[in-house]
Design a protein around this motif. Sequence first.
Motif, PDB file in Angstrom:
ATOM      1  N   ARG B 324       0.812  -1.223   0.000  1.00 36.01           N
ATOM      2  CA  ARG B 324       0.000   0.000   0.000  1.00 36.01           C
ATOM      3  C   ARG B 324       0.842   1.269   0.000  1.00 36.01           C
ATOM      4  NH1 ARG B 324      -3.119  -3.383  -0.819  1.00 36.01           N
ATOM      5  NH2 ARG B 324      -2.249  -2.746  -2.789  1.00 36.01           N
ATOM      6  N   LEU B 327      -0.523   4.181  -1.843  1.00 32.54           N
ATOM      7  CA  LEU B 327      -1.601   4.931  -1.199  1.00 32.54           C
ATOM      8  C   LEU B 327      -1.053   6.189  -0.541  1.00 32.54           C
ATOM      9  CD1 LEU B 327      -4.513   5.139  -0.011  1.00 32.54           C
ATOM     10  CD2 LEU B 327      -3.698   3.769   1.887  1.00 32.54           C
ATOM     11  N   GLY B 330       0.190   8.653  -2.974  1.00 33.65           N
ATOM     12  CA  GLY B 330      -0.946   9.331  -3.587  1.00 33.65           C
ATOM     13  C   GLY B 330      -1.430  10.472  -2.711  1.00 33.65           C
ATOM     14  N   PHE B 333       0.999  13.174  -2.856  1.00 35.23           N
ATOM     15  CA  PHE B 333       0.882  13.828  -4.160  1.00 35.23           C
ATOM     16  C   PHE B 333      -0.215  14.891  -4.140  1.00 35.23           C
ATOM     17  CE2 PHE B 333      -1.309  13.829  -8.299  1.00 35.23           C
ATOM     18  CZ  PHE B 333      -0.281  14.161  -9.150  1.00 35.23           C
ATOM     19  N   VAL B 334      -1.405  14.489  -3.675  1.00 38.44           N
ATOM     20  CA  VAL B 334      -2.524  15.439  -3.631  1.00 38.44           C
ATOM     21  C   VAL B 334      -2.166  16.627  -2.745  1.00 38.44           C
ATOM     22  CG1 VAL B 334      -4.909  15.750  -2.907  1.00 38.44           C
ATOM     23  CG2 VAL B 334      -4.242  13.674  -4.108  1.00 38.44           C
ATOM     24  N   TYR B 338      -1.763  20.771  -3.716  1.00 33.76           N
ATOM     25  CA  TYR B 338      -2.437  21.870  -3.018  1.00 33.76           C
ATOM     26  C   TYR B 338      -1.453  22.837  -2.378  1.00 33.76           C
ATOM     27  CZ  TYR B 338      -6.890  19.399  -3.169  1.00 33.76           C
ATOM     28  OH  TYR B 338      -8.014  18.786  -3.577  1.00 33.76           O
TER      29      TYR B 338
ATOM     30  N   VAL C 135     -13.479  17.729  -1.168  1.00 38.94           N
ATOM     31  CA  VAL C 135     -12.093  17.630  -0.725  1.00 38.94           C
ATOM     32  C   VAL C 135     -11.109  17.801  -1.876  1.00 38.94           C
ATOM     33  CG1 VAL C 135     -10.394  16.133   0.384  1.00 38.94           C
ATOM     34  CG2 VAL C 135     -12.767  16.115   1.150  1.00 38.94           C
ATOM     35  N   ILE C 136     -11.401  17.141  -3.008  1.00 35.44           N
ATOM     36  CA  ILE C 136     -10.407  17.085  -4.077  1.00 35.44           C
ATOM     37  C   ILE C 136     -10.603  18.210  -5.091  1.00 35.44           C
ATOM     38  CG2 ILE C 136      -9.511  15.666  -5.960  1.00 35.44           C
ATOM     39  CD1 ILE C 136      -8.912  14.168  -3.590  1.00 35.44           C
ATOM     40  N   MET C 152      -6.261  12.969 -10.626  1.00 34.03           N
ATOM     41  CA  MET C 152      -5.465  11.764 -10.870  1.00 34.03           C
ATOM     42  C   MET C 152      -4.958  11.220  -9.536  1.00 34.03           C
ATOM     43  SD  MET C 152      -4.843  10.511 -13.853  1.00 34.03           S
ATOM     44  CE  MET C 152      -4.164   8.915 -14.231  1.00 34.03           C
ATOM     45  N   GLY C 153      -4.505  12.124  -8.674  1.00 30.02           N
ATOM     46  CA  GLY C 153      -4.074  11.705  -7.337  1.00 30.02           C
ATOM     47  C   GLY C 153      -5.215  11.050  -6.585  1.00 30.02           C
ATOM     48  N   GLY C 154      -6.404  11.648  -6.702  1.00 31.15           N
ATOM     49  CA  GLY C 154      -7.581  11.071  -6.059  1.00 31.15           C
ATOM     50  C   GLY C 154      -7.829   9.658  -6.561  1.00 31.15           C
ATOM     51  N   ILE C 156      -5.583   7.545  -7.694  1.00 30.69           N
ATOM     52  CA  ILE C 156      -4.581   6.637  -7.110  1.00 30.69           C
ATOM     53  C   ILE C 156      -5.013   6.236  -5.705  1.00 30.69           C
ATOM     54  CG2 ILE C 156      -2.189   6.441  -6.355  1.00 30.69           C
ATOM     55  CD1 ILE C 156      -1.474   8.547  -8.467  1.00 30.69           C
ATOM     56  N   VAL C 157      -5.376   7.245  -4.912  1.00 30.77           N
ATOM     57  CA  VAL C 157      -5.758   6.965  -3.530  1.00 30.77           C
ATOM     58  C   VAL C 157      -6.990   6.058  -3.495  1.00 30.77           C
ATOM     59  CG1 VAL C 157      -6.582   8.002  -1.387  1.00 30.77           C
ATOM     60  CG2 VAL C 157      -4.744   9.090  -2.674  1.00 30.77           C
ATOM     61  N   GLN C 160      -6.174   2.487  -4.352  1.00 28.26           N
ATOM     62  CA  GLN C 160      -5.479   1.820  -3.253  1.00 28.26           C
ATOM     63  C   GLN C 160      -6.437   1.494  -2.123  1.00 28.26           C
ATOM     64  OE1 GLN C 160      -2.208   0.834  -3.161  1.00 28.26           O
ATOM     65  NE2 GLN C 160      -2.212   1.362  -5.327  1.00 28.26           N
ATOM     66  N   MET C 161      -7.389   2.397  -1.878  1.00 23.16           N
ATOM     67  CA  MET C 161      -8.349   2.148  -0.810  1.00 23.16           C
ATOM     68  C   MET C 161      -9.222   0.932  -1.140  1.00 23.16           C
ATOM     69  SD  MET C 161      -7.698   3.998   1.682  1.00 23.16           S
ATOM     70  CE  MET C 161      -9.103   3.628   2.739  1.00 23.16           C
ATOM     71  N   HIS C 163      -8.175  -1.650  -2.665  1.00 26.50           N
ATOM     72  CA  HIS C 163      -7.343  -2.779  -2.253  1.00 26.50           C
ATOM     73  C   HIS C 163      -7.422  -2.981  -0.743  1.00 26.50           C
ATOM     74  CE1 HIS C 163      -5.497  -3.950  -5.966  1.00 26.50           C
ATOM     75  NE2 HIS C 163      -5.044  -2.740  -6.214  1.00 26.50           N
ATOM     76  N   VAL C 164      -7.401  -1.868  -0.015  1.00 24.76           N
ATOM     77  CA  VAL C 164      -7.416  -1.983   1.440  1.00 24.76           C
ATOM     78  C   VAL C 164      -8.737  -2.604   1.901  1.00 24.76           C
ATOM     79  CG1 VAL C 164      -7.467  -0.661   3.590  1.00 24.76           C
ATOM     80  CG2 VAL C 164      -5.812  -0.081   1.805  1.00 24.76           C
TER      81      VAL C 164
END
Lengths: 242, 355, 342
Positions: B324, B327, B330, B333-334, B338, C135-136, C152-154, C156-157, C160-161, C163-164
């Motif tokens: 992970r 994660l 990521g 990154f975000v 900002y 948020v994003i 794009m970052g959102g 990725i997150v 991954q979530m 997967h979690v």
Amino acid sequence: MTVNPLLSLQGVHTHIGPYHILQGVDLTVPEGGVTVLLGRNGAGKTTTLRTIMGLWQASKGEIHFHDHMITGLATPEISRRGIAFVPEDMGIFTDLTVEENMILAAVNGPMDAKRLAWIKDLFPPIGTFWASPAGTLSGGQKQMLSVARAIIEPRRLILIDEPTKGLAPAIVKAMIDALAELKATDTTILLVEQNFAMASSIGDTVAVMDDGRIIHSGSMQELAGDSALQEKLMGLSLEAHQ
Amino acid sequence: MLTRLLSGDTPRSSLLTVLLLIVLVSLAFAPFLFPGTKSLETAARICIFIVLVASYDLLLGYAGIVSFAHTMFFGIGAYGTSLALSATGASYWSLLWGTAAGAVVAAVFALAIGLFSLRVKAIFFAMVTLAVASAFAVLVSQMSWLTGGEDGLNYKIPRELTPAFKLVKDKVFDVRINGKLLAYYLVFFASAILFLVMLRIVNSPFGRTLKAVRDNAFRAEAIGYRVVWYRTAATVLSAVMAALAGSLLAIWLRYTGPATTLSMEIMIDILLMVVIGGMGTLYGAVLGATLFILAQTYLQNLMGVAAEATEAVPLLSSLVAPERWLLWLGVLFVLSVYFFPAGIVGRLREGARGR
Amino acid sequence: MSEQAIKPRIEKIPLSEQVFRKLPIFLVPLLALAGLIAIGNPASWLTLTVAGLAMGMMVFIMASGLTVVFGLMDVINFGHGAFVTVGAFVGFTVLAWVAGWTASPSVLLNLAAVLVAILAAMLVTGLLGYAFERVIVMPVYGDHLKQILVTMGGLIVAQQMIHVVWGPDEMHLSRPEALQGSVVLGEAAIEKYRLVAVGIGLALFLAMRHVLKKTKIGLLVRAGVENGEMVEALGYRIRRLFLLVFMTGSALAGLGGVMWGLYQETITAHMGSDIMVLVFIVVIIGGLGSVEGCFIGALLVGLLANYTAFLAPKVALISTIALMVAILMWRPQGLYPVVKAK
């Protein structure tokens, strides 16, 4: 006479990107009647209207409407306090029909039939092209629709930005008549105009802008009768438009 | 002299200078400082990705264009070199023409995509490149007669660049002086030269115009610059650089496949590296690539420890599981976009100015 | 003074222009016809055409939200695919819970199970859309570069979530009894589920058109696409409207995810980003911001993908790219360019 003004701007500054457009505007609009904002191109008239509407944020200064401060409020809030806006580009939704434009303008629910009949009387093309896409209207008809949208519900103040720009004389006359009739109802109008003939025929009070400031304000009667003052204030800037 | 080599674009922060020097020295003497196959692999990857990420920054940071086709160009370079090596034998000649062919094909593709879609909007370009790059990846994996499909290509490179070739019989400082070492230095110096070339480009009048176009395309157009031309030129340059980085990868790995060059995962890695390192400054690519690859290689071990430690807590342990790690990157990154759009380098330079 | 015509008049659109505007509609039957000629066998053609329409409808459902969001607020969400994936996983989880219903021979129970799964998926993705927007997206209005990066970052997150929460493996699930198998029409076998997908897609498109043309919210959306500032000046809070549209779009992506998942019977954490390629192609072909264009683009892409998959399987994805290129050569802004005031 100490009637509280309907709208007042005190020391309003507005920046757009790197440009400092309004540089301390002090303006009062008394309740009732037509106040005309005069000035040459680029003096800051449109910016003043847009700042009142909250479409651009004032960086300094205060705007009061009907004894409440409205600086910093979002545009929809300002609108719902009773200010309507007719922008320079008319802001018509060309993809929608005339009817749909009017439906959206009636923010508080269905249109009042009597008021609508009155508007169709003021601007006959609204009725004629009721079901047509607004994009197919001519320039003058779009201008009429834009004003019609602003008055479909009673508003305390209407900001109108150069409603006669580029229009044929007959349509200008129709517009003047409509504004005169509107004036007779209980509506205050703040009118940006470069055409002094139009301005003096309808205005009650007048403010002249230059370089982002108000350089003169007073009654229209006084200004219209004093050609030396006209010359001094706007000799260069308005000559071409008379 | 040094300033001229850097095209006058010095790091402008003492901490940044120190960090860059550490990276430079570590990479230059990697075989001697960190013996072992794994660390040499890591060092070579860092070199190649510095070029790749810097070439992406040319586009993203300097021209303000988001492309998702950068791995496509990277792959074109890699496949060019490897196809030439497999087709015409393990000679320097095939290595050279394959690399050149890859760069030319990449340039042509970039030109076509650029002329086609840069006229409209940044968003449009991003979407078109995403679609084209995915289609390209699928195509490559389907044309197995040419590309080896999903399995990729294994091929021989000139013998002097393989571990079998011994330059010196005895070990120097406990390190074998063999072809693998030569290959590493080929990668290292080629990367260094490409990086300096890009530094020259961004500090040339062309680079400055590019930035003007990025900041205010409308105004640049009004002054008389052909905005589309500048953007397309940046796209082509960046594509060629990416292709060359791909060729280096092909030489180093002696293997080329979709997973190592064309995958969307690598594209996302590049994005992360650019943004975390700092957009619009090539030094950001150096730090971003180095940190990211080190994290990729070593952070996962650390997270494995953390996962074991939190095993009792079900959700938490899967959040810190080594798989992970992306994660957290990521999230980083975000947050960087900002709060630190100029990335690490921007922060360091700001710090230097503050003092 | 300019000598403009004074009497009220309507600028008549020339007939040729009217035909030109409607032209894209004929592309779909035209493509179907070309497919028939190329394939030759009517039975295979019918099967492929239904498959293509079903695929197109599903892509349309996923793409529609994206294109309206762009039209309204000039925001493109590269993380849109995450909603597709989350929708699929939530839907599959719910279907797994009600396994008794899906395995039952009762058609009613089968459909009830699918309905519950769809509603759950749409609820979750709609709420996720709310969070995503707040948020994003919200902090990066007006900056396309940052929008692309951040969404794009959102993505990725979010991936991954998944997967979690759901583990690293893909999920398999058979369709409910009632949606398995085919109907035979002459010599052509048509999968039942595809017909259902076409039905849902068509119903949704008609509903969407109705909302956009006949309701005040729809009028506001269309007006906002053209001139958001004026909508605000009239007194409407466009931010709220946008949030609503964003949530609806996310929920639709979730619905598309469930449908796509049931179609494939296998879902993975990256299915959303895979489909996004098709979604982007469709949105570009249709013209960014246009629902009608999106619909036609989706059907074209679905049909073409299925025809080429039959005729020349290796170039299936390339063919959709070629279609995009061809259409952009013809109309650089897509089939239905959206009018913008500024």
